[in-house]
Design a protein around this motif. Structure first.
Motif, short mmCIF file in Angstrom:
data_model
loop_
_atom_site.label_atom_id
_atom_site.label_comp_id
_atom_site.label_asym_id
_atom_site.label_seq_id
_atom_site.Cartn_x
_atom_site.Cartn_y
_atom_site.Cartn_z
N MET A 1 48.44 33.56 33.64
CA MET A 1 47.72 34.20 34.31
C MET A 1 48.95 35.03 35.09
O MET A 1 49.53 34.20 35.92
N ARG A 2 49.27 36.09 35.04
CA ARG A 2 49.84 36.82 36.52
C ARG A 2 49.48 37.30 37.10
O ARG A 2 48.31 37.95 37.83
N CYS A 3 50.08 37.35 39.35
CA CYS A 3 48.50 37.11 40.00
C CYS A 3 49.66 38.81 40.37
O CYS A 3 49.87 39.28 40.13
N PRO A 4 47.77 38.66 40.20
CA PRO A 4 48.36 40.78 41.03
C PRO A 4 48.75 41.00 41.98
O PRO A 4 49.16 42.63 42.71
N LYS A 5 49.08 40.02 43.45
CA LYS A 5 49.83 39.88 45.27
C LYS A 5 51.29 40.13 44.93
O LYS A 5 51.43 40.43 45.36
N CYS A 6 51.23 39.12 44.11
CA CYS A 6 52.71 38.79 43.86
C CYS A 6 53.39 38.52 42.97
O CYS A 6 54.64 38.35 42.82
N GLY A 7 52.60 38.95 41.94
CA GLY A 7 53.89 38.62 40.74
C GLY A 7 53.57 37.33 39.55
O GLY A 7 54.35 37.56 38.83
N PHE A 8 53.83 36.60 40.23
CA PHE A 8 53.90 35.28 39.61
C PHE A 8 53.58 35.13 38.72
O PHE A 8 51.57 34.79 38.17
N ASP A 9 53.65 34.57 37.64
CA ASP A 9 53.66 33.96 36.11
C ASP A 9 52.96 32.99 36.67
O ASP A 9 53.60 31.22 36.23
N ASN A 10 52.00 32.51 36.45
CA ASN A 10 50.56 31.34 36.63
C ASN A 10 50.38 31.03 35.26
O ASN A 10 50.65 31.89 34.21
N ASP A 11 50.08 29.34 34.88
CA ASP A 11 48.98 28.54 33.89
C ASP A 11 48.00 29.69 33.82
O ASP A 11 47.74 30.03 34.51
N SER A 12 47.68 29.86 32.71
CA SER A 12 47.21 30.68 32.34
C SER A 12 45.25 30.03 32.69
O SER A 12 44.64 30.85 32.93
N ARG A 14 44.74 29.18 35.42
CA ARG A 14 44.59 28.53 37.02
C ARG A 14 44.16 29.43 38.02
O ARG A 14 43.92 30.98 37.32
N THR A 15 43.23 29.53 38.64
CA THR A 15 42.32 30.98 39.10
C THR A 15 42.94 31.26 40.61
O THR A 15 42.60 32.21 41.17
N ILE A 16 44.12 30.51 41.56
CA ILE A 16 44.39 30.49 42.97
C ILE A 16 46.25 29.89 42.18
O ILE A 16 46.89 29.30 41.82
N CYS A 17 46.47 31.35 43.06
CA CYS A 17 48.20 31.60 42.48
C CYS A 17 48.70 30.97 43.41
O CYS A 17 49.08 29.90 44.33
N SER A 18 49.64 30.25 41.94
CA SER A 18 50.73 28.71 42.96
C SER A 18 51.79 29.30 43.90
O SER A 18 52.74 28.15 44.49
N GLU A 19 52.05 30.10 44.32
CA GLU A 19 53.47 30.86 44.46
C GLU A 19 52.71 31.55 45.97
O GLU A 19 53.37 31.13 47.16
N CYS A 20 51.55 32.10 46.40
CA CYS A 20 50.88 32.77 47.47
C CYS A 20 49.43 33.24 47.80
O CYS A 20 49.46 33.19 49.15
N TYR A 22 46.78 33.15 46.18
CA TYR A 22 46.11 34.07 46.24
C TYR A 22 44.41 33.77 44.92
O TYR A 22 45.14 33.46 43.90
N TYR A 23 43.48 34.20 45.30
CA TYR A 23 42.39 33.76 44.49
C TYR A 23 41.92 34.84 43.77
O TYR A 23 42.14 36.61 44.09
N MET A 24 43.15 34.83 42.62
CA MET A 24 42.48 35.79 41.03
C MET A 24 41.84 36.03 40.42
O MET A 24 41.43 37.13 40.21
N TYR A 25 40.38 34.90 40.43
CA TYR A 25 39.70 35.24 40.16
C TYR A 25 37.93 36.01 40.90
O TYR A 25 38.70 35.80 41.95
N ARG A 26 38.12 36.67 40.54
CA ARG A 26 37.03 37.78 41.36
C ARG A 26 35.50 37.57 40.09
O ARG A 26 35.37 37.76 39.21
N ALA A 27 34.08 37.65 41.37
CA ALA A 27 33.13 37.33 40.36
C ALA A 27 33.06 38.79 40.29
O ALA A 27 31.73 39.09 41.08
N ASP A 28 32.71 39.33 39.51
CA ASP A 28 32.45 40.91 39.25
C ASP A 28 31.70 40.89 38.13
O ASP A 28 32.15 39.74 37.07
N ILE A 29 31.01 41.77 37.54
CA ILE A 29 30.84 41.93 35.74
C ILE A 29 31.14 41.54 34.90
O ILE A 29 31.42 41.19 33.64
N ASN A 30 32.50 42.35 35.37
CA ASN A 30 33.57 42.28 33.90
C ASN A 30 34.21 40.57 34.07
O ASN A 30 35.03 39.79 32.73
N ASN A 31 34.35 40.21 34.82
CA ASN A 31 34.78 38.49 35.06
C ASN A 31 33.16 37.11 33.78
O ASN A 31 33.48 35.99 33.80
#
Length: 84
Positions: A1-12, A14-20, A22-31
């Motif tokens: 999963m690519r971090c939307p904040k810094c663009g770092f490519d994390n493991d698929s 991971r929900t928290i970017c290991s670089e910056c 950033y909490y990548m998972y958002r609890a909305d209807i799409n997730n």
């Protein structure tokens, strides 16, 4: 999963970017997975049961308060000997 904040490519997974961080998972209807009709019915019953339980508890408390008030007043009248 690519971090939307810094663009770092994390493991698929991971929900928290290991670089910056950033909490990548958002609890909305799409997730979340869509619920089936049976699951929605079960969830609706659970919510309704919870609300009815709260109302029943409040009614019980008010009823107990009324009965206790009656007995306290009756005891005070008996102790003072006031006759109505």
């Amino acid at each position: 999963m690519r971090c939307p904040k810094c663009g770092f490519d994390n493991d698929s997974k991971r929900t928290i970017c290991s670089e910056c961080g950033y909490y990548m998972y958002r609890a909305d209807i799409n997730n979340r997975a869509r619920m089936t009709r049976a699951q929605r019915r079960k969830e609706d019953w659970r919510v309704a049961k919870k609300k009815v339980s709260k109302v029943a508890n409040m009614v019980w408390i008010v009823l107990v308060m009324i009965v206790m008030s009656f007995w306290i007043i009756a005891l005070m009248v008996w102790l003072t000997g006031v006759d109505f």
